[in-house]
Motif scaffolding. Sequence first.
Motif, PDB file in Angstrom:
ATOM      1  N   ALA B 296       0.761  -1.242   0.023  1.00  0.00           N
ATOM      2  CA  ALA B 296      -0.046   0.053   0.036  1.00  0.00           C
ATOM      3  C   ALA B 296       0.862   1.095   0.033  1.00  0.00           C
ATOM      4  O   ALA B 296       0.625   2.358  -0.522  1.00  0.00           O
ATOM      5  CB  ALA B 296      -1.020  -0.033   1.130  1.00  0.00           C
ATOM      6  N   HIS B 297       2.044   1.216   0.593  1.00  0.00           N
ATOM      7  CA  HIS B 297       2.949   2.407   0.777  1.00  0.00           C
ATOM      8  C   HIS B 297       3.635   2.397  -0.588  1.00  0.00           C
ATOM      9  O   HIS B 297       3.883   3.478  -1.110  1.00  0.00           O
ATOM     10  CB  HIS B 297       3.939   2.079   1.829  1.00  0.00           C
ATOM     11  CG  HIS B 297       4.777   3.228   1.983  1.00  0.00           C
ATOM     12  ND1 HIS B 297       5.339   3.434   3.408  1.00  0.00           N
ATOM     13  CD2 HIS B 297       5.231   4.288   1.326  1.00  0.00           C
ATOM     14  CE1 HIS B 297       6.125   4.672   3.120  1.00  0.00           C
ATOM     15  NE2 HIS B 297       6.202   5.084   1.923  1.00  0.00           N
ATOM     16  N   TYR B 298       4.255   1.413  -1.289  1.00  0.00           N
ATOM     17  CA  TYR B 298       4.767   1.298  -2.377  1.00  0.00           C
ATOM     18  C   TYR B 298       4.238   0.314  -3.439  1.00  0.00           C
ATOM     19  O   TYR B 298       4.502  -0.651  -3.646  1.00  0.00           O
ATOM     20  CB  TYR B 298       6.185   0.836  -2.026  1.00  0.00           C
ATOM     21  CG  TYR B 298       7.236   1.697  -1.230  1.00  0.00           C
ATOM     22  CD1 TYR B 298       7.378   2.908  -1.606  1.00  0.00           C
ATOM     23  CD2 TYR B 298       7.552   1.125   0.111  1.00  0.00           C
ATOM     24  CE1 TYR B 298       8.331   3.737  -0.870  1.00  0.00           C
ATOM     25  CE2 TYR B 298       8.188   1.892   0.804  1.00  0.00           C
ATOM     26  CZ  TYR B 298       8.747   3.342   0.434  1.00  0.00           C
ATOM     27  OH  TYR B 298       9.627   3.856   1.384  1.00  0.00           O
ATOM     28  N   PRO B 299       3.195   0.902  -4.231  1.00  0.00           N
ATOM     29  CA  PRO B 299       2.620   0.192  -5.067  1.00  0.00           C
ATOM     30  C   PRO B 299       3.316  -0.469  -6.241  1.00  0.00           C
ATOM     31  O   PRO B 299       3.245  -1.264  -6.834  1.00  0.00           O
ATOM     32  CB  PRO B 299       1.318   1.064  -5.411  1.00  0.00           C
ATOM     33  CG  PRO B 299       1.314   2.326  -4.812  1.00  0.00           C
ATOM     34  CD  PRO B 299       2.770   2.224  -3.934  1.00  0.00           C
ATOM     35  N   GLN B 300       4.486   0.372  -6.261  1.00  0.00           N
ATOM     36  CA  GLN B 300       5.424  -0.103  -7.485  1.00  0.00           C
ATOM     37  C   GLN B 300       6.164  -1.434  -7.205  1.00  0.00           C
ATOM     38  O   GLN B 300       6.654  -2.167  -8.307  1.00  0.00           O
ATOM     39  CB  GLN B 300       6.368   0.943  -7.824  1.00  0.00           C
ATOM     40  CG  GLN B 300       7.490   1.348  -6.597  1.00  0.00           C
ATOM     41  CD  GLN B 300       7.130   2.256  -5.684  1.00  0.00           C
ATOM     42  OE1 GLN B 300       6.012   2.405  -5.333  1.00  0.00           O
ATOM     43  NE2 GLN B 300       8.012   3.175  -5.510  1.00  0.00           N
ATOM     44  N   TYR B 391      15.676  -0.994  -3.078  1.00  0.00           N
ATOM     45  CA  TYR B 391      14.589  -1.884  -2.880  1.00  0.00           C
ATOM     46  C   TYR B 391      14.488  -3.043  -4.062  1.00  0.00           C
ATOM     47  O   TYR B 391      14.433  -4.306  -3.854  1.00  0.00           O
ATOM     48  CB  TYR B 391      13.390  -1.407  -2.378  1.00  0.00           C
ATOM     49  CG  TYR B 391      13.198  -1.078  -0.902  1.00  0.00           C
ATOM     50  CD1 TYR B 391      14.133  -1.590  -0.099  1.00  0.00           C
ATOM     51  CD2 TYR B 391      12.133  -0.184  -0.738  1.00  0.00           C
ATOM     52  CE1 TYR B 391      13.696  -1.107   1.262  1.00  0.00           C
ATOM     53  CE2 TYR B 391      11.739   0.066   0.891  1.00  0.00           C
ATOM     54  CZ  TYR B 391      12.893  -0.705   1.684  1.00  0.00           C
ATOM     55  OH  TYR B 391      12.254  -0.292   3.062  1.00  0.00           O
ATOM     56  N   PRO B 392      14.114  -2.515  -5.203  1.00  0.00           N
ATOM     57  CA  PRO B 392      14.007  -3.421  -6.463  1.00  0.00           C
ATOM     58  C   PRO B 392      15.361  -4.330  -6.647  1.00  0.00           C
ATOM     59  O   PRO B 392      15.117  -5.407  -6.976  1.00  0.00           O
ATOM     60  CB  PRO B 392      13.825  -2.219  -7.486  1.00  0.00           C
ATOM     61  CG  PRO B 392      14.296  -1.049  -7.184  1.00  0.00           C
ATOM     62  CD  PRO B 392      14.311  -1.120  -5.693  1.00  0.00           C
ATOM     63  N   LYS B 393      16.569  -3.733  -6.271  1.00  0.00           N
ATOM     64  CA  LYS B 393      17.676  -4.629  -6.501  1.00  0.00           C
ATOM     65  C   LYS B 393      17.554  -5.943  -5.693  1.00  0.00           C
ATOM     66  O   LYS B 393      18.084  -7.025  -6.117  1.00  0.00           O
ATOM     67  CB  LYS B 393      18.749  -3.774  -6.445  1.00  0.00           C
ATOM     68  CG  LYS B 393      18.947  -2.869  -7.569  1.00  0.00           C
ATOM     69  CD  LYS B 393      20.210  -1.964  -7.479  1.00  0.00           C
ATOM     70  CE  LYS B 393      20.357  -1.138  -8.317  1.00  0.00           C
ATOM     71  NZ  LYS B 393      20.926  -1.182  -9.675  1.00  0.00           N
ATOM     72  N   ILE B 394      17.262  -5.574  -4.231  1.00  0.00           N
ATOM     73  CA  ILE B 394      17.185  -6.678  -3.425  1.00  0.00           C
ATOM     74  C   ILE B 394      16.104  -7.681  -3.707  1.00  0.00           C
ATOM     75  O   ILE B 394      16.247  -8.805  -3.640  1.00  0.00           O
ATOM     76  CB  ILE B 394      16.877  -5.977  -2.057  1.00  0.00           C
ATOM     77  CG1 ILE B 394      18.191  -5.069  -1.626  1.00  0.00           C
ATOM     78  CG2 ILE B 394      16.932  -7.014  -0.992  1.00  0.00           C
ATOM     79  CD1 ILE B 394      18.047  -4.319  -0.409  1.00  0.00           C
ATOM     80  N   PHE B 395      15.143  -6.910  -4.061  1.00  0.00           N
ATOM     81  CA  PHE B 395      13.768  -8.128  -4.198  1.00  0.00           C
ATOM     82  C   PHE B 395      13.969  -8.842  -5.482  1.00  0.00           C
ATOM     83  O   PHE B 395      13.276  -9.868  -5.594  1.00  0.00           O
ATOM     84  CB  PHE B 395      12.538  -7.157  -4.581  1.00  0.00           C
ATOM     85  CG  PHE B 395      12.296  -6.254  -3.421  1.00  0.00           C
ATOM     86  CD1 PHE B 395      12.852  -6.639  -2.085  1.00  0.00           C
ATOM     87  CD2 PHE B 395      11.480  -5.254  -3.437  1.00  0.00           C
ATOM     88  CE1 PHE B 395      12.462  -5.568  -0.948  1.00  0.00           C
ATOM     89  CE2 PHE B 395      11.238  -4.100  -2.295  1.00  0.00           C
ATOM     90  CZ  PHE B 395      11.657  -4.395  -1.102  1.00  0.00           C
ATOM     91  N   LYS B 396      15.013  -8.278  -6.571  1.00  0.00           N
ATOM     92  CA  LYS B 396      14.885  -9.113  -7.678  1.00  0.00           C
ATOM     93  C   LYS B 396      16.341  -9.807  -7.226  1.00  0.00           C
ATOM     94  O   LYS B 396      16.700 -10.641  -8.583  1.00  0.00           O
ATOM     95  CB  LYS B 396      15.436  -8.261  -8.839  1.00  0.00           C
ATOM     96  CG  LYS B 396      14.294  -7.806  -9.719  1.00  0.00           C
ATOM     97  CD  LYS B 396      14.383  -7.097 -10.769  1.00  0.00           C
ATOM     98  CE  LYS B 396      14.601  -5.704 -10.727  1.00  0.00           C
ATOM     99  NZ  LYS B 396      14.756  -4.888 -11.614  1.00  0.00           N
ATOM    100  N   SER B 397      16.861  -9.790  -6.272  1.00  0.00           N
ATOM    101  CA  SER B 397      18.146 -10.563  -5.995  1.00  0.00           C
ATOM    102  C   SER B 397      19.221 -10.273  -6.995  1.00  0.00           C
ATOM    103  O   SER B 397      19.935 -11.292  -7.262  1.00  0.00           O
ATOM    104  CB  SER B 397      18.175 -12.089  -5.708  1.00  0.00           C
ATOM    105  OG  SER B 397      16.961 -12.367  -4.999  1.00  0.00           O
ATOM    106  N   GLU B 398      19.703  -9.106  -7.154  1.00  0.00           N
ATOM    107  CA  GLU B 398      20.488  -8.692  -8.317  1.00  0.00           C
ATOM    108  C   GLU B 398      21.730  -9.221  -7.791  1.00  0.00           C
ATOM    109  O   GLU B 398      22.156  -9.284  -6.331  1.00  0.00           O
ATOM    110  CB  GLU B 398      20.389  -7.329  -8.669  1.00  0.00           C
ATOM    111  CG  GLU B 398      19.533  -7.062  -9.736  1.00  0.00           C
ATOM    112  CD  GLU B 398      19.555  -5.716 -10.379  1.00  0.00           C
ATOM    113  OE1 GLU B 398      20.535  -5.213  -9.837  1.00  0.00           O
ATOM    114  OE2 GLU B 398      18.329  -5.328 -10.888  1.00  0.00           O
ATOM    115  N   SER B 399      22.796  -9.503  -8.682  1.00  0.00           N
ATOM    116  CA  SER B 399      24.208  -9.755  -8.094  1.00  0.00           C
ATOM    117  C   SER B 399      24.967  -8.541  -7.725  1.00  0.00           C
ATOM    118  O   SER B 399      24.444  -7.412  -8.140  1.00  0.00           O
ATOM    119  CB  SER B 399      25.153 -10.497  -9.131  1.00  0.00           C
ATOM    120  OG  SER B 399      25.127  -9.472 -10.025  1.00  0.00           O
ATOM    121  N   VAL B 400      25.687  -8.987  -6.645  1.00  0.00           N
ATOM    122  CA  VAL B 400      26.469  -7.861  -5.791  1.00  0.00           C
ATOM    123  C   VAL B 400      27.450  -7.280  -6.926  1.00  0.00           C
ATOM    124  O   VAL B 400      27.588  -5.845  -6.912  1.00  0.00           O
ATOM    125  CB  VAL B 400      26.978  -8.351  -4.712  1.00  0.00           C
ATOM    126  CG1 VAL B 400      28.104  -7.303  -3.886  1.00  0.00           C
ATOM    127  CG2 VAL B 400      26.003  -8.799  -3.631  1.00  0.00           C
TER     128      VAL B 400
END
Lengths: 480, 450
Positions: B296-300, B391-400
């Motif tokens: 609800a806070h971050y619909p994106q 946030y999106p990088k973490i949620f997508k588990s992008e590589s470090v």
Amino acid sequence: MSYEILTAKLFWKTAFKNKAVFLLTLFIGVLLVYAAYTGWSNFKTQNEIRTKYQAEARKDWLSNPDKHPHRMAHYGHFAFRPKAPLSVFDFGMESFFGSMIFLEAHKQNTVNFSEASFSTGMLRFGEISIAMILQVLLPLLIFFIGFGAIATERQNGTLKILLSQGLTWRSLILGKSLGIIAVVMTLFVPIVLTMIGLCFILQESDFSKDEIFRLFLIIVFYFIYLGIFCVVAVLISAVSKTSKTALTSLIGIWLFFTIILPRASQALGSSIYETPSKAKFTSAIHKDVLQFGDSHNPNDPYYKKLKDSLLAVYKVDSLKKLPFNYSGYQMREGEKISANIYNQHYDQLLNIYEKQNSFSKAMAFVNPFMAIKNISMALSSTDFASFTDFQKQAEKYRYHLAQEMNELQMKYISNDAEGSSGKKHILDKKHWEEVEEFEYKPSNISLVFKNELISFFAFAFWIVLLVFFSNKLSKTLKAI
Amino acid sequence: MTRLVFHNFIRSNSVKIGLLFLLLTGIISLFIGKQFLEKQKQNIIETDVYQKEQISRNVEFHKDDIGLLLYYLKFSLVNKTPEITGLSIGQRDVNASIKSVSILGLEGQKYDTELNNPYNLLLGNLDFSFVLIFLFPLVIIAFTFNIISEEKESGTWRIVSVQSKTSFKIILQLFLVRFLSILGVFLLIFFLAIPILNIPINASFWGFMGMSIGYILVWFGICFGVASLHKNSNFNAVILFSIWIFLIIILPATVNNYLVSTYPVPEALETTLQQRKGYHEKWDMDKKTTMDKFFAHYPQFKNFPKPENGFNWLWYYAMQQMGDDESAQYAKELQEKLEQRTMVSSNIARFIPTLHMQIQLNEIAKSGLKNQLNFLEATNKFHEKNRLYFYPKIFKSESVESENWKAFQIENFSDEKFSNSMGLYVPLLVFILFFGVFGWFNFNKNKGLV
């Protein structure tokens, strides 16, 4: 002796005939009432607020359901710093101390939310407390009353007459000093009585022996402090040709003692011994911890050795077969190491502060204002030592809290657990009650004697100095 | 004539001592300011080194888990210290000028303090604003308390006043000479500050100077007013010094006590407690509740796979976020309380020139509470920016490795805006006018006395 008493009585009478003296005394009296009232109301509000949140924090802790003990170690607890009862009298450094600290595993937090951090900058002009009035305004009142004690008699020519009538310089100096002390007592005695009254009301007669002793010493030392200024006023008046010179010299002395010297000496101390930046302080601790052993690194020699020795002692081939939770064991070790290293660094930091303050403390020999300020804060438990005492008790509590959770984990959590989330590897909530509530125990008065030894010596020094000068001047002073 | 008066005045030893005293303490205060600025610079350099170190070390250790990596990483925001702060250090020694925050809950990190020796804070800085506000008036008083009374007491006043047509003109000359010499010392110190502190000559600089001169005039006004009462030197000394004590010590301290007891700040404690609860209780709740609130806070971020069983970084950071979200109301109340304090104190200060000076000089020097509140606001934005970036990088588990970690330098916040408004000067002008007219009126009324 009767000569001295007579001189004193005469001085007392003439002093109160002076309208200005009467008004000034009255004004300071009103100010004292305001100081006592705001000190008391602030003490009450702050302690009510802090007690309320301390209880709420505890309630939050206890209301946790069954969970993994490491989650509780991170849930942590808060310690709220109670204001000492005598802080009603002397605010000391109170406004610059934080009021709460978050206590959690692996991390030493700062004590946050000091009054100063909410201040607009007007705090820098000082605060009105009973102690401030006694330390700053009463000496000035003494100087205003006393500047003419002898100089006016000299100017009017009455000094010659007095001395020719057989009055000695000794009795004159002593008599005038006693006279000023008597005038000042009209303010000091009510203050003392109010203070005693306030303390009993605040504590609801639950006043410890330690506190009574503190209050007693406060009264004694303020009496000596004011006495010193009375004698200084008379001596300066005795050596001055005119009352105007006496007045301006005394005002100069007062400014030097209360406004200029304290800032200057502290500025010197803090510019010579520099406080490290927080980044430097944290990074130094971090480096030391890593050097000792890094629990994140699977090949770290310290933890590898630890593992191997455990496996050897328990004669098992894998950590999972140990009779206790290995991760809890490892955290217990880690906490021990990091807390130790932190305390070492923190002590070094305190040492720097002590060096910074050494100038101001030594200044007590030049400036009785610093002597009383330090003693008064220490006796009222509003000095830095009382604050670090709180900090150390809070840190000790934090350490025990973390270790208790680690031990619960070692004892009750299976080695199959991966991480601390989920509902599988959890502990009954009854264990949360086993952790005792944080309660700050005020330090003993003996700490004051240990910390403020130098200020006590300074007082002795000042008494000897003034007796010496009074004697010396008694022999050399001239009537004209 | 004025020249003669000036020579007469400057020949006196006590005058030389007075002016030298101001000059000396003034210059010392500039070096204290310089030391403060250098310490700030040093802190920034050390923070920069530390940030780089901890980023590269953690990137090394947590190569395969960006969620865990960002649990550890801290990013620093610096509240830039303009050079003019060296003149009025204000609250900058109490409040941290650097905030190092990770992307976890902000409310638990935002209020962390710098390392401070409270004894230093208690006794205060010997900065230029102290010399100006506390010490300049003392010398002004010392120079003027016996301006006429002395001549009257020694009997020379009659000769002087007989020789001149208007004694009022002589009085003005006597004051003018003293004002000019004090002003000279002030300007000397102030212009020395340019090379010593590297102060840029801009609106803030002129504002600082304008207010200082106004303040000096206020004290000359007060002394002028008292001199017009035609009392003896002792009386003048006691009265002027009492006014000094009243304006410098008693009144500000009384107002401070009032403010502290009228506006306590329990909101700070409430915020901290609520943020702990807001985050931690989510561990024991159904994941869906947390995620619904988070989305609800971050619909994106709605389209990221919802966490099911076990641990998941999306869920973890959503829980952290809840600590902030659920204490937001209290954090806002805290901010409002502090804004209220700022407003009340600057309103009261309008009637007390010493307080007005200290608060406004801190304002100009960016070392007051308002600056700190602006900095906290900037910290909020800085933290939010970092959050939304990672946030999106973490949620997508992008590589470090895909991230250029060297790009994360410390960032700066600068609170540049300054308006040279009339509001700064009006309270001072009112005082100057009041005492000036009062003195003028008295001098003219009491012509006979002279």
